[in-house]
Enzyme design. Structure first.
Site, PDB file in Angstrom:
ATOM      1  N   LYS A 196      33.487  38.457  37.924  1.00  0.00           N
ATOM      2  CA  LYS A 196      34.023  37.257  37.265  1.00  0.00           C
ATOM      3  C   LYS A 196      33.361  36.012  37.854  1.00  0.00           C
ATOM      4  O   LYS A 196      33.584  35.662  39.007  1.00  0.00           O
ATOM      5  CB  LYS A 196      35.529  37.137  37.484  1.00  0.00           C
ATOM      6  CG  LYS A 196      36.110  35.966  36.693  1.00  0.00           C
ATOM      7  CD  LYS A 196      37.389  35.433  37.264  1.00  0.00           C
ATOM      8  CE  LYS A 196      37.239  34.177  38.068  1.00  0.00           C
ATOM      9  NZ  LYS A 196      36.691  33.019  37.352  1.00  0.00           N
ATOM     10  N   GLU A 271      33.983  34.934  51.804  1.00  0.00           N
ATOM     11  CA  GLU A 271      33.068  33.872  52.248  1.00  0.00           C
ATOM     12  C   GLU A 271      33.662  32.557  51.790  1.00  0.00           C
ATOM     13  O   GLU A 271      33.795  32.323  50.587  1.00  0.00           O
ATOM     14  CB  GLU A 271      31.694  34.043  51.592  1.00  0.00           C
ATOM     15  CG  GLU A 271      30.790  35.020  52.259  1.00  0.00           C
ATOM     16  CD  GLU A 271      30.551  34.667  53.707  1.00  0.00           C
ATOM     17  OE1 GLU A 271      30.416  35.603  54.506  1.00  0.00           O
ATOM     18  OE2 GLU A 271      30.527  33.456  54.035  1.00  0.00           O
ATOM     19  N   CYS A 305      28.622  25.298  50.867  1.00  0.00           N
ATOM     20  CA  CYS A 305      29.525  25.585  51.995  1.00  0.00           C
ATOM     21  C   CYS A 305      28.798  25.343  53.310  1.00  0.00           C
ATOM     22  O   CYS A 305      29.418  25.182  54.348  1.00  0.00           O
ATOM     23  CB  CYS A 305      30.078  26.991  51.902  1.00  0.00           C
ATOM     24  SG  CYS A 305      28.850  28.221  51.572  1.00  0.00           S
TER      25      CYS A 305
HETATM   26  P1  ADP Z   1      36.130  26.166  44.539  1.00  0.00           P
HETATM   27  O1  ADP Z   1      37.249  25.329  45.128  1.00  0.00           O
HETATM   28  O2  ADP Z   1      34.892  26.179  45.373  1.00  0.00           O
HETATM   29  O3  ADP Z   1      35.915  25.963  43.095  1.00  0.00           O
HETATM   30  P2  ADP Z   1      37.795  28.450  44.154  1.00  0.00           P
HETATM   31  O4  ADP Z   1      38.219  29.212  45.321  1.00  0.00           O
HETATM   32  O5  ADP Z   1      38.817  27.668  43.419  1.00  0.00           O
HETATM   33  O6  ADP Z   1      36.579  27.619  44.701  1.00  0.00           O
HETATM   34  O7  ADP Z   1      37.058  29.378  43.105  1.00  0.00           O
HETATM   35  C1  ADP Z   1      36.159  30.401  43.443  1.00  0.00           C
HETATM   36  C2  ADP Z   1      36.368  31.550  42.473  1.00  0.00           C
HETATM   37  O8  ADP Z   1      37.694  32.045  42.640  1.00  0.00           O
HETATM   38  C3  ADP Z   1      36.246  31.162  41.008  1.00  0.00           C
HETATM   39  O9  ADP Z   1      35.617  32.217  40.295  1.00  0.00           O
HETATM   40  C4  ADP Z   1      37.683  31.010  40.577  1.00  0.00           C
HETATM   41  O10 ADP Z   1      37.896  31.220  39.194  1.00  0.00           O
HETATM   42  C5  ADP Z   1      38.342  32.116  41.378  1.00  0.00           C
HETATM   43  N1  ADP Z   1      39.799  31.939  41.558  1.00  0.00           N
HETATM   44  C6  ADP Z   1      40.513  30.795  41.515  1.00  0.00           C
HETATM   45  N2  ADP Z   1      41.819  31.050  41.705  1.00  0.00           N
HETATM   46  C7  ADP Z   1      41.939  32.386  41.888  1.00  0.00           C
HETATM   47  C8  ADP Z   1      43.035  33.283  42.143  1.00  0.00           C
HETATM   48  N3  ADP Z   1      44.277  32.851  42.230  1.00  0.00           N
HETATM   49  N4  ADP Z   1      42.756  34.600  42.290  1.00  0.00           N
HETATM   50  C9  ADP Z   1      41.503  35.050  42.221  1.00  0.00           C
HETATM   51  N5  ADP Z   1      40.432  34.270  41.969  1.00  0.00           N
HETATM   52  C10 ADP Z   1      40.635  32.957  41.803  1.00  0.00           C
END
Ligand code: ADP
Length: 521
Positions: A196, A271, A305
């Site tokens: 995803k 990560e 990062c």
């Molecule tokens: P950033 O703040 O760098 O955008 P995120 O951690 O929000 O990073 O997002 C990184 C990835 O994690 C994206 O693919 C996002 O869709 C996914 N993501 C966000 N929320 C969740 C969740 N609750 N569970 C699993 N994956 C998530």
């Protein structure tokens, strides 16, 4: 939460603008077929440099789509794991050839959906190419080892086996490189995957998966499901049949993913964030240190990062360094990354703009640091259609200020004065993260001392905190990660599990720890 809010903000902005281009609608890739989401809904992918430009519509997938993808990965698993690793690798080398052939197109696509300047987008694609070749090479290694057994006529060895079905969740800042870091090693080890991508940048991952399809990876081995983190990401993290989740993103979301994995004892590789420091000593080549700091702080608009977000500078050269840095920063050309003259592109979306500006405000009004340059959103003329922020430098920063402690993930860096190397090391280590650090010095003793004392996963001497190569392990300590390393051969320890094998050819019962033991007393 943040991610979907961001994407919504991006869409909200986009609705104010007319759509300039005819955009493609894309599909998920499940079981070797391109299919629509069961929701029938879409997420718009817009160009952060100019939101009137609609890059494409991607499926807003649901848990039901994840179910189908996992089922396809399950069905494909036995066939793929039984395919000899060198044969799996042959297909992966073909993926690498396709990535080379279409590098230019992927680069343009990436700049358009993510905003980073063309040169850096090309670097991102190149990293995917390098990773693919490097990891595919493991198809003829995947080394285990033999070791003497403690009994006569007994053989002992250790071999790798695939972990099974893997869920891969990736961020938007390296939209092809990071998916490749996970996907290709997972495949060479014999796993099948559901991936995803971030909702802001699905096109680059789509391009990678298209290359996998063209290369002849069998149906179901690789499955792509696009959508929001809270739905698709959560369904992947919590899926009972996914033995491993590999995640790159924010520390907060990573923790949520880790909880979901802990529930069912799934392997979890994380990560996450960074607050990386460059130490500049009084004996450093200051011009070189300034160049490195500008590249480290403002490359990818600071959205790495590994970004150099803290510059810890010896007091003897502080003034000189700070004024050269501000001068150099003011001269950076900000604009649409598709223009080859531009040095700093937009940030990813409206939510990022708000977060970064809030830190500019915190730096000035809460922390009491000096804003040496930048600090504004650019809104005039063409800038008004995108998400542009001036590269910004804070000086007179103390180590405990929020701007020196929290990850801003934008074009903002903080210059912190220091009296000594020991103090600089303490400051560098004094944050919750531990990804990357660097020192500029002409003194080899100081360089090695800092290398030993700084507790990060990556360390540079006389270059910035960014610039990892694919054949060395990548990852960090403390809140940055949970002990795993991607890239290098170390990534194989994420995507394979060890099996110890004992072969007794003595023809009789031999009991380890017992038959050979000295009698007690
Ligand atoms: P950033 O703040 O760098 O955008 P995120 O951690 O929000 O990073 O997002 C990184 C990835 O994690 C994206 O693919 C996002 O869709 C996914 N993501 C966000 N929320 C969740 C969740 N609750 N569970 C699993 N994956 C998530």
């Amino acid at each position: 939460m943040a991610q979907s809010k961001r994407a919504l903000a991006k869409r909200a902005k986009s609705q104010k603008n007319s759509t300039r281009s005819r955009a493609n609608s894309y599909q998920n890739f499940i079981g070797g077929r391109w299919v629509s989401s069961s929701s029938g809904e879409w997420i718009e992918n817009r160009n952060p440099a100019d939101t009137r430009d609609l890059v494409g519509r991607f499926p807003q997938s649901t848990e039901a789509d994840v179910e189908k993808a996992v089922a396809a990965a399950k069905e494909a698993f036995d066939g793929w794991r039984r395919t000899p690793a060198p044969k799996r690798a042959e297909i992966l080398f073909r993926v690498g050839e396709i990535l080379i052939r279409d590098k230019e197109k992927y680069t343009r696509d990436m700049t358009r959906e993510m905003g980073k300047v063309l040169k850096e987008a090309g670097g991102d694609v190149q990293e995917a190419i390098d990773c693919t070749y490097y990891a595919a090479g493991e198809g003829r290694r995947l080394h285990g080892f033999t070791t003497p057994a403690e009994m006569p006529n007994k053989f002992a060895a250790c071999m790798r086996q695939p972990v099974g079905l893997c869920g891969l969740i990736t961020p938007w800042n390296f939209p092809m490189a990071i998916p490749s870091w996970k996907l290709i090693p997972a495949l060479v080890c014999g796993n099948t995957v559901v991936i995803k991508p971030a909702e802001d940048t699905p096109l680059s991952t789509y391009n990678l998966i298209k290359a996998c399809e063209e290369a002849g990876i069998p149906p179901g081995v690789v499955n792509l499901v696009t959508g929001y983190g809270e739905t698709v990401g959560a369904a992947i993290s919590g899926h009972r049949d996914l033995r491993l989740i590999s995640f790159t993103g924010s520390t907060e979301t990573g923790r949520t993913v880790a909880y979901a994995c802990a529930e069912r004892n799934a392997i979890c590789s994380l990560e996450m964030g960074g607050k990386n420091a460059i130490i500049v000593m009084d004996d450093a080549d200051i011009d070189n240190a300034v160049e490195g700091s500008v590249w480290g702080a403002f490359g990818t608009s600071g959205q790495r990062c590994t970004a150099s977000s803290r510059l810890i500078v010896h007091k003897k050269v502080y003034k000189q360094f700070a004024s050269k840095l501000a001068e150099r920063t003011k001269a950076l050309r900000v604009g649409n990354g598709a223009d080859p003259k531009v040095e700093v592109g937009p940030v990813i979306n409206q939510d990022a703009v708000e977060k970064i500006l809030s830190y500019v405000d915190i730096g000035q009004n809460e922390d009491g640091a000096t804003l040496a340059c930048g600090g504004n959103q650019l809104t005039k003329g063409d800038y008004g259609h995108g998400y542009y922020i001036e590269p910004s430098v804070f000086t007179d920063v103390t180590p405990d200020m929020r701007i020196a402690q929290e990850e801003i993930f934008g074009p903002v860096t903080s210059v912190i004065p220091t009296n000594s190397l020991e103090e600089a090391i303490e400051i560098a280590n004094g944050v919750r993260y531990g990804l990357s650090a660097a020192i500029y010095t002409a003194d080899v003793n100081r360089a090695f001392h800092a290398m030993e004392e700084i507790y990060t996963g990556i360390f540079y001497v006389n270059s910035a905190t960014i610039g990892a190569e694919v054949h060395l392990p990548f990852g960090g300590t403390k809140a940055t990660g949970n002990g795993h390393r991607e890239a290098g051969t170390q990534v194989l320890d994420i995507f394979s599990e060890w099996k110890s094998v004992y072969v007794d050819y003595s023809g009789r019962l031999q009991r380890a720890q017992i038959d050979n033991a000295k009698a007690i007393g």
